[in-house]
Design an enzyme around this catalytic site. Sequence first.
Site, PDB file in Angstrom:
ATOM      1  N   SER A 167       0.836  -1.192   0.000  1.00  0.00           N
ATOM      2  CA  SER A 167       0.000   0.000   0.000  1.00  0.00           C
ATOM      3  C   SER A 167       0.880   1.254   0.000  1.00  0.00           C
ATOM      4  O   SER A 167       1.726   1.429  -0.888  1.00  0.00           O
ATOM      5  CB  SER A 167      -0.948  -0.035   1.206  1.00  0.00           C
TER       6      SER A 167
ATOM      7  N   ASP B 139      -8.847  -6.176  -4.875  1.00  0.00           N
ATOM      8  CA  ASP B 139      -8.434  -4.892  -4.310  1.00  0.00           C
ATOM      9  C   ASP B 139      -8.970  -3.778  -5.207  1.00  0.00           C
ATOM     10  O   ASP B 139      -8.428  -3.494  -6.266  1.00  0.00           O
ATOM     11  CB  ASP B 139      -6.912  -4.839  -4.226  1.00  0.00           C
TER      12      ASP B 139
ATOM     13  N   HIS C 125      -8.072  -5.053  -0.410  1.00  0.00           N
ATOM     14  CA  HIS C 125      -6.785  -4.370  -0.256  1.00  0.00           C
ATOM     15  C   HIS C 125      -5.960  -4.953   0.885  1.00  0.00           C
ATOM     16  O   HIS C 125      -4.726  -5.022   0.808  1.00  0.00           O
ATOM     17  CB  HIS C 125      -7.029  -2.880  -0.010  1.00  0.00           C
TER      18      HIS C 125
END
Length: 382
Positions: free
Chosen positions: A155, A326, A359
């Site tokens: 991320s 995601d 995610h």
Amino acid sequence: MKSSSVGQVTPKKAYFDAPIALKSGAALPEFSLAYETYGELNAAKSNAVLVCHALSGNHHVAGFYDPANKKETLGWWDNLVGPGKPLDTRRFFVVGVNNLGGCHGSTGPRSKNPATNRPYGADFPLVTVEDWVAAQARLADSLGIDTWAAVIGGSLGGMQALQWTLAFPDRVRHALVIASTPRLSAQNIAFNEVARQAILSDPDFHGGHYYAYTDDQGEEAIPRNGLKLARMVGHITYLSDSQLAEKFGRRLRHGKHRFHYDVEFEIESYLRHQGDKFACIFDANTYLLTTKALDYFDPAFEYDGNLRLALARARANFFVASFTTDWRFSPENSRELVYALLHNGLNVSYAEIDCPAGHDSFLLDDPCYHAALTAYLEGISL
């Protein structure tokens, strides 16, 4: 050897008395970074790996603080880092660091401003991914690490790994960019703005200087409700619709509708719990700073949006991974990065992993994901 934990760990702190200039034009006269290390640095200092954390992460990557309460004090990527794990501490010397502006030991809004002898609060300057990497380079210098064998992150951590290859192309040999993106979409910026407004509109925010205020019980009047709402909004985006349906569906807590605004659905209870827990351990000013750093990151900005040109100075080998469910940082974002890297003649391994968790998949034990990571990391020569 079976995989195991790095065991009980102790955080460390590095102090830097030389000023650091920030991308915004501001500067900090001095700063500290909290960090942890796992494994041993080899004689050639060629086996060091930097782990960069995401929005709510910190330097506590692996191991535990309290043997009697391992579950609650376990590092956020403990399933990935340790003996026999994908990032094997029998081979690698792993460094985790809390970013500048953080709230877990590094200099940030809660730290004392040397100019006023009071907490910085809202006076702490905005920081960027570029600033974090510059500060991390100071830490590497202090540890005697000239070149990272790898920089890895998921991320927002993946953005830092990418930035390392651009800011210090000769100091990183491999970059592992996981569940990340070279720049946020308008939708992502929108979610971040909603989260910030939840904090900024909280009556207890006090313009960012809430450290000086107390509530009716005499405790620090932090903007708890705003931070709770910000986390709830963010948490929705970290999970996939299919995972939410599987875990919660439309299940009711009491088996029937009660026709009120308190918790009725299990998903409501889950989100409130996550928000309450987060508000107890995170700082609202740090949340604001970090979401803005996410928004600002765009290596192609100074190249008229041309990502290929922006990445031309990178020299590292890359491992890029995305997850099919995601929708926050979709596989399309990762493929854009892969294409730009390939067009620059760089070595790139790409894994698009079918995982239902959205995610947050990069934090989990998905066997295909861990197998791909293990294979790549085992191929790094030291």
